[in-house]
Design a protein around this motif. Structure first.
Motif, PDB file in Angstrom:
ATOM      1  N   ALA A 127       2.216   8.965 -10.215  1.00  0.00           N
ATOM      2  CA  ALA A 127       2.200   8.207 -11.468  1.00  0.00           C
ATOM      3  C   ALA A 127       1.095   7.170 -11.442  1.00  0.00           C
ATOM      4  O   ALA A 127       0.417   6.941 -12.458  1.00  0.00           O
ATOM      5  CB  ALA A 127       3.560   7.550 -11.702  1.00  0.00           C
ATOM      6  N   ASN A 128       0.887   6.536 -10.284  1.00  0.00           N
ATOM      7  CA  ASN A 128      -0.203   5.556 -10.162  1.00  0.00           C
ATOM      8  C   ASN A 128      -1.563   6.229 -10.340  1.00  0.00           C
ATOM      9  O   ASN A 128      -2.450   5.684 -11.008  1.00  0.00           O
ATOM     10  CB  ASN A 128      -0.130   4.827  -8.815  1.00  0.00           C
ATOM     11  CG  ASN A 128       1.013   3.831  -8.748  1.00  0.00           C
ATOM     12  OD1 ASN A 128       1.496   3.377  -9.787  1.00  0.00           O
ATOM     13  ND2 ASN A 128       1.442   3.499  -7.546  1.00  0.00           N
ATOM     14  N   GLU A 129      -1.724   7.422  -9.764  1.00  0.00           N
ATOM     15  CA  GLU A 129      -2.983   8.144  -9.922  1.00  0.00           C
ATOM     16  C   GLU A 129      -3.204   8.526 -11.379  1.00  0.00           C
ATOM     17  O   GLU A 129      -4.309   8.395 -11.915  1.00  0.00           O
ATOM     18  CB  GLU A 129      -3.004   9.391  -9.025  1.00  0.00           C
ATOM     19  CG  GLU A 129      -3.179   9.071  -7.556  1.00  0.00           C
ATOM     20  CD  GLU A 129      -3.173  10.326  -6.687  1.00  0.00           C
ATOM     21  OE1 GLU A 129      -3.479  11.426  -7.204  1.00  0.00           O
ATOM     22  OE2 GLU A 129      -2.859  10.190  -5.495  1.00  0.00           O
ATOM     23  N   VAL A 130      -2.139   9.018 -12.031  1.00  0.00           N
ATOM     24  CA  VAL A 130      -2.242   9.369 -13.457  1.00  0.00           C
ATOM     25  C   VAL A 130      -2.579   8.129 -14.264  1.00  0.00           C
ATOM     26  O   VAL A 130      -3.433   8.158 -15.178  1.00  0.00           O
ATOM     27  CB  VAL A 130      -0.938  10.038 -13.944  1.00  0.00           C
ATOM     28  CG1 VAL A 130      -0.912  10.155 -15.459  1.00  0.00           C
ATOM     29  CG2 VAL A 130      -0.754  11.406 -13.303  1.00  0.00           C
ATOM     30  N   ALA A 131      -1.980   6.998 -13.944  1.00  0.00           N
ATOM     31  CA  ALA A 131      -2.253   5.757 -14.671  1.00  0.00           C
ATOM     32  C   ALA A 131      -3.706   5.351 -14.482  1.00  0.00           C
ATOM     33  O   ALA A 131      -4.373   4.918 -15.447  1.00  0.00           O
ATOM     34  CB  ALA A 131      -1.319   4.650 -14.188  1.00  0.00           C
TER      35      ALA A 131
END
Length: 174
Positions: free
Chosen positions: A144-148
């Motif tokens: 999720a952090n990478e997608v963000a």
């Protein structure tokens, strides 16, 4: 002689005419002696019977109290969660009511041990699943952090492109 006697007086009748009476006296010395002897034997026998019965009752109640105390101590250990103390074999092998109670306590102890084993096994399973869930959650958080970050990069790029487009439109308008 002032000896107690048992008098029997029997009337003498001849041809329907009362002529007198026959008085027979039996000494009571032997009877009184037999009564005293019987009273003594009965008293001694009663005392001996009470002593024997008292001894038997004391021994059986003492036996019962000892076994009950042993079982109570064992159950106190179980109440505190210590199931390592087994019911002694000498109690389980008894053929009386205390043997039945001892076998029941042993069965109860084994049942509780089984329940605890199942609970421990289930808690290990839950712990393993919890660790897997934690690892999955951490990986999901990283993704999720990478997608963000990627969305943030796209947003920055889109914002810059919008500015460039706006500048290009302004330049063309002029």
């Amino acid at each position: 002689d002032k000896i107690p006697v048992y008098d029997i007086i029997y009337p003498v009748v001849i041809n329907g005419e009362k002529l007198g009476a026959v008085n027979i006296g039996f000494t009571l010395e032997h009877v009184n002696s037999a009564i005293k002897n019987s009273l003594f034997i009965t008293t001694v026998s009663g005392i001996v019977a009470v002593l024997v019965l008292g001894t038997i009752l004391f021994m059986s109640s003492n036996y019962a109290i000892k076994i009950i105390n042993r079982l109570k101590d064992l159950m106190n250990f179980m109440a505190k969660g210590d199931f390592t103390n087994e019911v002694p074999e000498d109690l389980i092998s008894k053929k009386d009511e205390f043997g039945e109670i001892s076998r029941s306590v042993n069965t109860m102890q084994n049942s509780i041990k089984g329940i605890i084993k199942v609970v421990v096994d289930k808690s290990h399973t839950v712990a393993a699943h919890s660790q897997q869930l934690t690892a999955t959650t951490q990986e999901s958080t990283r993704a999720a952090n990478e997608v963000a970050r990627a969305i943030e990069s796209i947003a920055i790029g889109a914002s810059e492109q919008a500015k460039d487009t706006e500048q290009g439109f302004s330049s063309r308008s002029e």
